[in-house]
Scaffold this motif. Structure first.
Motif, PDB file in Angstrom:
ATOM      1  N   LEU A   1       0.828  -1.198   0.000  1.00  0.00           N
ATOM      2  CA  LEU A   1       0.000   0.000   0.000  1.00  0.00           C
ATOM      3  C   LEU A   1       0.866   1.252   0.000  1.00  0.00           C
ATOM      4  O   LEU A   1       0.556   2.239  -0.686  1.00  0.00           O
ATOM      5  CB  LEU A   1      -0.930   0.002   1.216  1.00  0.00           C
ATOM      6  CG  LEU A   1      -1.833   1.222   1.394  1.00  0.00           C
ATOM      7  CD1 LEU A   1      -2.673   1.487   0.149  1.00  0.00           C
ATOM      8  CD2 LEU A   1      -2.732   1.054   2.620  1.00  0.00           C
ATOM      9  N   GLY A   2       1.969   1.226   0.749  1.00  0.00           N
ATOM     10  CA  GLY A   2       2.855   2.379   0.750  1.00  0.00           C
ATOM     11  C   GLY A   2       3.390   2.688  -0.636  1.00  0.00           C
ATOM     12  O   GLY A   2       3.441   3.855  -1.056  1.00  0.00           O
ATOM     13  N   ILE A   3       3.751   1.657  -1.380  1.00  0.00           N
ATOM     14  CA  ILE A   3       4.265   1.867  -2.732  1.00  0.00           C
ATOM     15  C   ILE A   3       3.154   2.334  -3.662  1.00  0.00           C
ATOM     16  O   ILE A   3       3.380   3.183  -4.538  1.00  0.00           O
ATOM     17  CB  ILE A   3       4.946   0.584  -3.241  1.00  0.00           C
ATOM     18  CG1 ILE A   3       6.232   0.341  -2.435  1.00  0.00           C
ATOM     19  CG2 ILE A   3       5.249   0.676  -4.739  1.00  0.00           C
ATOM     20  CD1 ILE A   3       6.931  -0.966  -2.746  1.00  0.00           C
ATOM     21  N   VAL A   4       1.948   1.820  -3.490  1.00  0.00           N
ATOM     22  CA  VAL A   4       0.810   2.301  -4.296  1.00  0.00           C
ATOM     23  C   VAL A   4       0.598   3.798  -4.072  1.00  0.00           C
ATOM     24  O   VAL A   4       0.463   4.574  -5.026  1.00  0.00           O
ATOM     25  CB  VAL A   4      -0.469   1.514  -3.947  1.00  0.00           C
ATOM     26  CG1 VAL A   4      -1.694   2.172  -4.585  1.00  0.00           C
ATOM     27  CG2 VAL A   4      -0.354   0.070  -4.430  1.00  0.00           C
ATOM     28  N   LEU A   5       0.574   4.229  -2.812  1.00  0.00           N
ATOM     29  CA  LEU A   5       0.365   5.646  -2.506  1.00  0.00           C
ATOM     30  C   LEU A   5       1.528   6.501  -3.003  1.00  0.00           C
ATOM     31  O   LEU A   5       1.331   7.646  -3.433  1.00  0.00           O
ATOM     32  CB  LEU A   5       0.181   5.837  -1.001  1.00  0.00           C
ATOM     33  CG  LEU A   5      -1.012   5.133  -0.349  1.00  0.00           C
ATOM     34  CD1 LEU A   5      -1.106   5.512   1.118  1.00  0.00           C
ATOM     35  CD2 LEU A   5      -2.310   5.446  -1.062  1.00  0.00           C
ATOM     36  N   GLU A   6       2.719   5.943  -2.965  1.00  0.00           N
ATOM     37  CA  GLU A   6       3.885   6.688  -3.425  1.00  0.00           C
ATOM     38  C   GLU A   6       3.788   7.004  -4.917  1.00  0.00           C
ATOM     39  O   GLU A   6       4.388   7.964  -5.411  1.00  0.00           O
ATOM     40  CB  GLU A   6       5.163   5.893  -3.127  1.00  0.00           C
ATOM     41  CG  GLU A   6       6.438   6.686  -3.270  1.00  0.00           C
ATOM     42  CD  GLU A   6       6.697   7.660  -2.115  1.00  0.00           C
ATOM     43  OE1 GLU A   6       7.847   8.115  -1.971  1.00  0.00           O
ATOM     44  OE2 GLU A   6       5.755   7.952  -1.346  1.00  0.00           O
ATOM     45  N   GLY A   7       2.988   6.212  -5.651  1.00  0.00           N
ATOM     46  CA  GLY A   7       2.788   6.494  -7.065  1.00  0.00           C
ATOM     47  C   GLY A   7       2.137   7.840  -7.305  1.00  0.00           C
ATOM     48  O   GLY A   7       2.462   8.541  -8.282  1.00  0.00           O
ATOM     49  N   THR A   8       1.217   8.233  -6.429  1.00  0.00           N
ATOM     50  CA  THR A   8       0.608   9.555  -6.565  1.00  0.00           C
ATOM     51  C   THR A   8       1.628  10.653  -6.279  1.00  0.00           C
ATOM     52  O   THR A   8       1.640  11.689  -6.957  1.00  0.00           O
ATOM     53  CB  THR A   8      -0.596   9.682  -5.613  1.00  0.00           C
ATOM     54  OG1 THR A   8      -1.570   8.687  -5.951  1.00  0.00           O
ATOM     55  CG2 THR A   8      -1.240  11.060  -5.736  1.00  0.00           C
ATOM     56  N   TYR A   9       2.497  10.426  -5.310  1.00  0.00           N
ATOM     57  CA  TYR A   9       3.570  11.385  -5.043  1.00  0.00           C
ATOM     58  C   TYR A   9       4.473  11.512  -6.276  1.00  0.00           C
ATOM     59  O   TYR A   9       4.840  12.626  -6.685  1.00  0.00           O
ATOM     60  CB  TYR A   9       4.372  10.936  -3.830  1.00  0.00           C
ATOM     61  CG  TYR A   9       5.629  11.746  -3.580  1.00  0.00           C
ATOM     62  CD1 TYR A   9       5.565  13.110  -3.331  1.00  0.00           C
ATOM     63  CD2 TYR A   9       6.883  11.143  -3.587  1.00  0.00           C
ATOM     64  CE1 TYR A   9       6.720  13.858  -3.102  1.00  0.00           C
ATOM     65  CE2 TYR A   9       8.036  11.877  -3.356  1.00  0.00           C
ATOM     66  CZ  TYR A   9       7.947  13.230  -3.120  1.00  0.00           C
ATOM     67  OH  TYR A   9       9.089  13.960  -2.897  1.00  0.00           O
ATOM     68  N   ALA A  10       4.814  10.388  -6.886  1.00  0.00           N
ATOM     69  CA  ALA A  10       5.657  10.429  -8.082  1.00  0.00           C
ATOM     70  C   ALA A  10       4.954  11.171  -9.217  1.00  0.00           C
ATOM     71  O   ALA A  10       5.578  11.967  -9.929  1.00  0.00           O
ATOM     72  CB  ALA A  10       6.011   9.007  -8.514  1.00  0.00           C
ATOM     73  N   ARG A  11       3.660  10.936  -9.379  1.00  0.00           N
ATOM     74  CA  ARG A  11       2.921  11.639 -10.439  1.00  0.00           C
ATOM     75  C   ARG A  11       2.853  13.140 -10.152  1.00  0.00           C
ATOM     76  O   ARG A  11       2.830  13.947 -11.080  1.00  0.00           O
ATOM     77  CB  ARG A  11       1.519  11.045 -10.599  1.00  0.00           C
ATOM     78  CG  ARG A  11       1.529   9.683 -11.278  1.00  0.00           C
ATOM     79  CD  ARG A  11       0.141   9.229 -11.673  1.00  0.00           C
ATOM     80  NE  ARG A  11      -0.692   8.931 -10.517  1.00  0.00           N
ATOM     81  CZ  ARG A  11      -0.695   7.766  -9.888  1.00  0.00           C
ATOM     82  NH1 ARG A  11       0.122   6.794 -10.268  1.00  0.00           N
ATOM     83  NH2 ARG A  11      -1.482   7.553  -8.854  1.00  0.00           N
ATOM     84  N   SER A  12       2.831  13.512  -8.879  1.00  0.00           N
ATOM     85  CA  SER A  12       2.822  14.942  -8.554  1.00  0.00           C
ATOM     86  C   SER A  12       4.136  15.599  -8.967  1.00  0.00           C
ATOM     87  O   SER A  12       4.156  16.774  -9.356  1.00  0.00           O
ATOM     88  CB  SER A  12       2.562  15.163  -7.059  1.00  0.00           C
ATOM     89  OG  SER A  12       3.706  14.853  -6.267  1.00  0.00           O
ATOM     90  N   LEU A  13       5.235  14.858  -8.915  1.00  0.00           N
ATOM     91  CA  LEU A  13       6.519  15.405  -9.340  1.00  0.00           C
ATOM     92  C   LEU A  13       6.539  15.677 -10.837  1.00  0.00           C
ATOM     93  O   LEU A  13       7.268  16.557 -11.308  1.00  0.00           O
ATOM     94  CB  LEU A  13       7.652  14.437  -8.979  1.00  0.00           C
ATOM     95  CG  LEU A  13       7.837  14.128  -7.484  1.00  0.00           C
ATOM     96  CD1 LEU A  13       8.928  13.089  -7.291  1.00  0.00           C
ATOM     97  CD2 LEU A  13       8.150  15.396  -6.698  1.00  0.00           C
TER      98      LEU A  13
END
Length: 353
Positions: free
Chosen positions: A311-323
């Motif tokens: 789940l942490g890696i799934v959520l981190e995908g949104t952080y990456a897309r924000s970059l």
């Protein structure tokens, strides 16, 4: 006195005339599509509720910035919802599906019957607010709803080919490490999660033996269930885009990954239900599942740690897309904070093990 400003609802994700033409061709009512309004937060897939010919509908489609696998995931949801019609699994009833992305110009979509329910992540009905015993029962009812998935006869409903259950647990860590590495294409540096390699290595070292496959929701938590307004009953499990055939204990671990321990607070566990108090503890949720006799919980700590990792890696995908400008900076930061808390929880579980 100046009147309050009420901005028009954001309907940029739905081409209403196109939906109306498609419904005409599908024989779904006559006349105009009216009273269109967005439903839910819209941080991932988008939903809109509307009326036509005295009938209500909910439309679900992909986000404004489609991910590479968005349409395939939505098509999977369509297949699953169609199959669940004959089961005891609480879900929103599929009305019709459009697997042609050209109708909306980018995303496939489907229509569901609306239900009158409450998402306890963000709201509670007056009956829930008035009764701590009802709030306590809501947590136990979530476990009961989860157990209905494992009870589904996959062959009987045509879902035995939904996923690749052989080697499911063996694939998990590598699959999600690859996902994390793929975020570097979006400008993600790859070293933003302290301890990610250590958690991955522990998961590989202590992976339990495979158990009989079952239907998994894939994103099972408080925010993806809707409660009856007058009781603790669940009227629908929603958001089936990560559904697969695999190890259902990962769904239980996922539920526990974001469920507060007694006296615990913080962004990761925030919910309207937790705020109101009287909620069932994680131990009570586990005991409810164990009482069913559905599966052995001998290795539950491992599943809980895997859920935090995944789940942490799934959520981190949104952080990456924000970059990359594909999500807002505020949303990306919000998700990244939760990723860090999930890995903190994973490390605590490992230390206790």
């Amino acid at each position: 006195m100046t009147a309050a400003f009420n901005p028009a609802p954001d309907l940029s994700g739905i081409d209403v005339p196109a939906v109306q033409r498609w419904m005409d061709e599908a024989g779904l009512g006559t006349g105009p599509v009216t009273n269109v309004r967005p439903v839910g937060g819209g941080t991932q897939n988008l939903m809109y509720r509307f009326d036509r010919d005295r009938t209500g509908y909910v439309l679900r489609r992909g986000p404004r910035h489609l991910r590479p696998r968005t349409n395939d995931a939505l098509r999977r949801e369509m297949t699953v919802l169609q199959a669940l019609r004959t089961t005891d699994v609480p879900h929103l009833r599929l009305v019709a599906a459009c697997d042609d992305p050209q109708v909306l110009g980018d995303s496939v979509f489907y229509l569901m019957e609306p239900v009158d329910g409450v998402n306890a992540l963000v709201d509670l009905a007056p009956a829930h607010l008035a009764s701590s015993s009802l709030r306590h029962a809501m947590g136990l009812k979530i476990v009961d709803a989860l157990l209905t998935l494992d009870a589904v006869d996959l062959g009987a409903v045509g879902l035995d080919g939904l996923g690749h259950s052989d080697g499911f647990l063996e694939r998990q860590v590598g699959r999600w490490r690859d996902e994390l590495a793929g975020y570097q294409q979006l400008g993600y540096r790859g070293n933003e999660i302290p301890g990610v390699n250590e958690v991955a290595e522990w998961l590989e070292r202590y992976r339990p033996p495979a158990s009989p496959p079952g239907l998994m929701h894939g994103d099972f938590h408080l925010g993806n269930v809707m409660f009856h307004r007058e009781s603790a009953d669940i009227v629908a499990i929603v958001d089936w885009e990560m559904c697969t055939v695999g190890d259902p204990l990962l769904d239980l671990g996922w539920l526990l990954a974001v469920w507060a321990d007694p006296g615990e607070t913080g962004d990761l566990m925030d919910s309207r239900l937790a705020e109101a108090g009287g909620v069932a503890t994680p131990d009570e949720l586990v005991a409810r599942y164990a009482a069913s006799g559905a599966r052995s919980l001998e290795h539950l700590t491992w599943y809980r740690a895997l859920a935090c990792f995944k789940l942490g890696i799934v959520l981190e995908g949104t952080y990456a897309r924000s970059l990359a400008g594909k999500a807002t900076a505020a949303l990306g930061s919000w998700m990244h904070t939760r990723t860090l808390k999930l890995f903190e929880r994973a490390n605590r579980l490992i230390e206790q093990a």
